[in-house]
Motif scaffolding. Structure first.
Motif, PDB file in Angstrom:
ATOM      1  N   LEU A 250       0.823  -1.208   0.000  1.00 42.33           N
ATOM      2  CA  LEU A 250       0.000   0.000   0.000  1.00 42.33           C
ATOM      3  C   LEU A 250       0.858   1.259   0.000  1.00 42.33           C
ATOM      4  O   LEU A 250       0.555   2.234  -0.695  1.00 42.33           O
ATOM      5  N   MET A 251       1.953   1.247   0.772  1.00 40.75           N
ATOM      6  CA  MET A 251       2.837   2.417   0.792  1.00 40.75           C
ATOM      7  C   MET A 251       3.505   2.611  -0.562  1.00 40.75           C
ATOM      8  O   MET A 251       3.650   3.747  -1.038  1.00 40.75           O
TER       9      MET A 251
ATOM     10  N   GLU B 273       2.274   1.831  -3.421  1.00 38.22           N
ATOM     11  CA  GLU B 273       1.263   2.391  -4.323  1.00 38.22           C
ATOM     12  C   GLU B 273       1.100   3.896  -4.089  1.00 38.22           C
ATOM     13  O   GLU B 273       1.007   4.684  -5.042  1.00 38.22           O
ATOM     14  N   LYS B 274       1.076   4.303  -2.822  1.00 39.25           N
ATOM     15  CA  LYS B 274       0.945   5.731  -2.500  1.00 39.25           C
ATOM     16  C   LYS B 274       2.156   6.515  -3.009  1.00 39.25           C
ATOM     17  O   LYS B 274       2.007   7.603  -3.590  1.00 39.25           O
ATOM     18  N   GLU B 275       3.341   5.969  -2.789  1.00 33.69           N
ATOM     19  CA  GLU B 275       4.560   6.649  -3.215  1.00 33.69           C
ATOM     20  C   GLU B 275       4.582   6.823  -4.734  1.00 33.69           C
ATOM     21  O   GLU B 275       4.955   7.894  -5.242  1.00 33.69           O
ATOM     22  N   ALA B 276       4.177   5.763  -5.449  1.00 34.30           N
ATOM     23  CA  ALA B 276       4.162   5.829  -6.914  1.00 34.30           C
ATOM     24  C   ALA B 276       3.161   6.871  -7.400  1.00 34.30           C
ATOM     25  O   ALA B 276       3.431   7.617  -8.352  1.00 34.30           O
ATOM     26  N   ARG B 277       2.015   6.952  -6.737  1.00 34.76           N
ATOM     27  CA  ARG B 277       0.998   7.922  -7.147  1.00 34.76           C
ATOM     28  C   ARG B 277       1.475   9.352  -6.910  1.00 34.76           C
ATOM     29  O   ARG B 277       1.292  10.232  -7.756  1.00 34.76           O
ATOM     30  N   LEU B 278       2.113   9.582  -5.769  1.00 30.78           N
ATOM     31  CA  LEU B 278       2.642  10.917  -5.486  1.00 30.78           C
ATOM     32  C   LEU B 278       3.700  11.322  -6.509  1.00 30.78           C
ATOM     33  O   LEU B 278       3.711  12.458  -7.002  1.00 30.78           O
TER      34      LEU B 278
ATOM     35  N   ASP C  81      -5.451   5.934   6.015  1.00 32.24           N
ATOM     36  CA  ASP C  81      -6.267   4.817   5.549  1.00 32.24           C
ATOM     37  C   ASP C  81      -5.474   3.516   5.552  1.00 32.24           C
ATOM     38  O   ASP C  81      -6.035   2.438   5.753  1.00 32.24           O
ATOM     39  N   ILE C  82      -4.153   3.613   5.365  1.00 30.37           N
ATOM     40  CA  ILE C  82      -3.321   2.408   5.416  1.00 30.37           C
ATOM     41  C   ILE C  82      -3.333   1.826   6.826  1.00 30.37           C
ATOM     42  O   ILE C  82      -3.486   0.615   7.007  1.00 30.37           O
ATOM     43  N   GLU C  83      -3.183   2.695   7.823  1.00 33.59           N
ATOM     44  CA  GLU C  83      -3.182   2.220   9.207  1.00 33.59           C
ATOM     45  C   GLU C  83      -4.526   1.588   9.563  1.00 33.59           C
ATOM     46  O   GLU C  83      -4.577   0.591  10.288  1.00 33.59           O
TER      47      GLU C  83
END
Length: 201
Positions: A45-46, A48-53, A183-185
């Motif tokens: 999940l992290m 995915e978030k990093e790639a989106r940013l 939301d990840i937590e």
């Protein structure tokens, strides 16, 4: 005690010990598998978030590239045009971009334009971690993500935020964006509850 009873107890006790050991091993195995699942889910999940940013920041850089690459001699005009573009560029409901020069002075901050022109190099997060300086350092070293704590207006509480920063070296700018990752937590906590239920059943 009868001999038969003593023999029965002598036979039963080792069996109970073995069963207890097996139960403990099974519990620990289930716990370990659950922890590995949570770690894997968190990592995925992290990522995915990093790639989106990173994608968002690269899109913003692409948007200002014509001004950044211009060679008509009107450097100040192109900087101002890029600033105006970044002020209104957004994504989702609350996504925005920010720019600081490498000295820590804010150049663009759409939601809080009153901070533009102010030096915030010493700004720290809720845990005392450096914020603007850390993002500038990331930008100057090729770009990257940075996790920190920040007030979340949606909840009124301090939340976990992740930002990506990249550098526009010729202008000495750090361009970045970020969003909350609480939301990840919540998802990890839900998995933990599920695993607890499976282990204790």
């Amino acid at each position: 005690m009868r001999l038969s009873n003593r023999l029965f107890i002598a036979f039963l006790v080792p069996i109970l010990v073995v069963v207890a050991i097996l139960l403990v091993l099974e519990y620990r195995s289930a716990q370990g598998a659950g922890e590995r699942r949570m770690e894997h889910t968190h990592s995925v999940l992290m990522a995915e978030k990093e790639a989106r940013l990173k994608d968002y920041v690269e899109l913003a850089i692409s948007a200002v590239e014509p001004h950044y690459a211009a060679t008509d001699g009107d450097e100040d005009g192109h900087r101002e045009a890029a600033r105006n573009l970044l002020r209104v560029l957004s994504y989702g409901k609350t996504g925005y971009f920010f720019v600081y020069d490498y000295s820590g002075t804010n150049v663009v901050l759409g939601p809080k334009p009153q901070l533009e022109g102010k030096n915030l190099i010493d700004l720290k997060d809720a845990d005392g971690k450096p914020l603007v300086k850390a993002l500038i350092d990331l930008a100057r070293s090729g770009g990257g993500t940075y996790a920190y704590k920040w007030d979340n207006p949606a909840t009124g509480k301090v939340g976990n935020k992740l930002s990506y920063a990249a550098g526009l070296d010729r202008w000495q700018w750090m361009l970045g964006t970020g969003f909350y990752v609480d939301d990840i937590e919540l998802e990890i906590a839900a998995i933990a509850d599920e695993i607890d239920g499976q282990v204790t059943d």
